[in-house]
Design a protein around this motif. Structure first.
Motif, short mmCIF file in Angstrom:
data_model
loop_
_atom_site.label_atom_id
_atom_site.label_comp_id
_atom_site.label_asym_id
_atom_site.label_seq_id
_atom_site.Cartn_x
_atom_site.Cartn_y
_atom_site.Cartn_z
N PRO A 59 0.82 -1.20 0.00
CA PRO A 59 0.00 0.00 0.00
C PRO A 59 0.86 1.26 0.00
CG PRO A 59 -0.17 -1.17 2.09
CD PRO A 59 0.70 -1.97 1.19
N ARG A 60 0.36 2.28 -0.67
CA ARG A 60 1.02 3.58 -0.69
C ARG A 60 0.12 4.57 0.01
NH1 ARG A 60 1.91 4.48 -6.77
NH2 ARG A 60 1.08 2.43 -7.12
N LYS A 61 0.73 5.48 0.74
CA LYS A 61 -0.07 6.49 1.42
C LYS A 61 -0.22 7.68 0.49
CE LYS A 61 1.30 4.89 5.83
NZ LYS A 61 0.93 4.92 7.15
N SER A 62 -1.47 8.05 0.24
CA SER A 62 -1.76 9.22 -0.58
C SER A 62 -3.18 9.66 -0.28
CB SER A 62 -1.59 8.89 -2.07
OG SER A 62 -2.54 7.92 -2.45
N ALA A 63 -3.54 10.78 -0.82
CA ALA A 63 -4.89 11.30 -0.59
C ALA A 63 -5.91 10.38 -1.25
CB ALA A 63 -4.99 12.70 -1.18
N PRO A 64 -7.07 10.19 -0.63
CA PRO A 64 -8.11 9.36 -1.26
C PRO A 64 -8.51 9.95 -2.62
CG PRO A 64 -8.70 9.94 1.00
CD PRO A 64 -7.48 10.73 0.65
N VAL A 65 -8.85 9.07 -3.53
CA VAL A 65 -9.27 9.48 -4.85
C VAL A 65 -10.74 9.88 -4.78
CG1 VAL A 65 -9.52 8.76 -7.25
CG2 VAL A 65 -7.60 7.93 -5.90
N ALA A 66 -11.05 11.08 -5.26
CA ALA A 66 -12.42 11.60 -5.20
C ALA A 66 -13.33 10.83 -6.15
CB ALA A 66 -12.43 13.08 -5.57
N VAL A 67 -14.61 10.76 -5.78
CA VAL A 67 -15.62 10.16 -6.65
C VAL A 67 -15.66 10.99 -7.94
CG1 VAL A 67 -18.06 9.59 -6.88
CG2 VAL A 67 -16.95 9.36 -4.66
N PRO A 68 -15.63 10.36 -9.11
CA PRO A 68 -15.61 11.11 -10.37
C PRO A 68 -16.84 12.00 -10.55
CG PRO A 68 -15.09 8.79 -10.75
CD PRO A 68 -15.55 8.91 -9.33
N ASP A 69 -16.60 13.20 -11.07
CA ASP A 69 -17.70 14.10 -11.43
C ASP A 69 -18.54 13.43 -12.51
OD1 ASP A 69 -16.85 16.09 -9.68
OD2 ASP A 69 -15.59 17.06 -11.21
N GLY A 70 -19.82 13.70 -12.52
CA GLY A 70 -20.70 13.16 -13.55
C GLY A 70 -21.06 11.70 -13.34
N ILE A 77 -22.75 2.36 -6.94
CA ILE A 77 -21.41 1.84 -7.17
C ILE A 77 -20.90 2.59 -8.40
CG2 ILE A 77 -20.03 -0.17 -7.82
CD1 ILE A 77 -22.27 -1.92 -6.55
N VAL A 78 -19.71 3.17 -8.29
CA VAL A 78 -19.12 3.89 -9.42
C VAL A 78 -17.89 3.10 -9.87
CG1 VAL A 78 -18.03 6.05 -10.18
CG2 VAL A 78 -19.93 6.11 -8.53
N TYR A 79 -17.80 2.87 -11.18
CA TYR A 79 -16.66 2.15 -11.77
C TYR A 79 -16.03 3.02 -12.83
CZ TYR A 79 -14.17 -1.34 -14.62
OH TYR A 79 -13.22 -2.02 -15.34
N SER A 80 -14.75 3.37 -12.65
CA SER A 80 -14.00 4.16 -13.62
C SER A 80 -13.18 3.22 -14.49
CB SER A 80 -13.07 5.15 -12.92
OG SER A 80 -12.18 5.73 -13.86
N LEU A 81 -13.45 3.25 -15.80
CA LEU A 81 -12.73 2.42 -16.75
C LEU A 81 -11.25 2.81 -16.81
CD1 LEU A 81 -15.43 2.50 -19.57
CD2 LEU A 81 -14.91 0.56 -18.09
N GLY A 82 -10.98 4.12 -16.88
CA GLY A 82 -9.62 4.60 -17.02
C GLY A 82 -8.76 4.40 -15.79
N LEU A 83 -9.34 4.59 -14.61
CA LEU A 83 -8.59 4.43 -13.37
C LEU A 83 -8.60 3.00 -12.85
CD1 LEU A 83 -9.67 7.64 -11.40
CD2 LEU A 83 -7.54 7.23 -12.66
#
Length: 190
Positions: A59-70, A77-83
């Motif tokens: 695991p890497r410590k970093s800021a949580p990734v925000a829920v994508p706009d739109g 449940i949100v699924y990002s294809l690119g991420l």
């Protein structure tokens, strides 16, 4: 003189419907089981909160990734294809959990869906036992579902295989299973 029609006993109907349901569920599960699986070493590590499209065993410590706009509003449940990332979003719009995933070879089109069915566990066509299967769409005849391998394995799909499984760590699969009941909104974004 007319002959009265005979009714089939109820057990015949129940047996027939049960058999048909089992065949349908088996077919759906077989399609979902053909996706990539997480590595066994990665299963032991906690999922990273980074935006890296490739999961890491450490695991890497970093800021949580925000829920994508739109990605919609409300519980979903949100699924990002690119991420290659999933968010479990509560009714207030806050991310309750976010994690990276391993997509199959057939991706869902961006859009809005709903969980259509769930299967607790089955054996994939590659012999891997999978669990927490949460179906939400079909694309080009391939069923698309979230799931995880019970043993954390990550076999690569056979060359030319068309798979719609979106695999994740076991703990994340448990979370999706609990959150993604039938009818739960699923938002797929680029």
């Amino acid at each position: 003189m007319s002959v009265p029609a005979r009714r089939l006993p109820s057990w015949v109907w129940v047996t027939g419907l049960t058999a048909a349901a089992l065949v349908g569920v088996t077919a759906l599960a077989a399609q979902a089981d053909q996706g990539a699986h997480p590595l066994a070493a990665a299963r032991k590590a906690k999922p990273s909160a980074s935006a890296s499209p490739h999961p890491s065993a450490s695991p890497r410590k970093s800021a949580p990734v925000a829920v994508p706009d739109g990605s919609g509003t409300g519980r979903r449940i949100v699924y990002s294809l690119g991420l290659r990332r999933v968010w479990l979003v509560d009714a207030a719009g806050a991310a309750r959990r976010s994690f990276t995933v391993w997509p199959g070879t057939v991706s869902p089109a961006p859009g809005r869906y709903a969980v259509s069915s769930t299967v607790a566990s089955t054996t994939g066509t590659d012999g891997t036992k999978v669990e927490n299967i949460v179906y939400f769409t079909v694309r080009s005849g391939v069923f698309i579902a979230f799931s995880n391998a019970q043993d954390g394995s990550s076999p690569k799909p056979s060359a030319g295989a068309r798979t719609g499984a979106i695999r994740m760590h076991s703990a994340d699969g448990d979370a999706v299973w609990q959150f993604g009941t039938k009818g739960t909104a699923v938002s797929v974004v680029e």
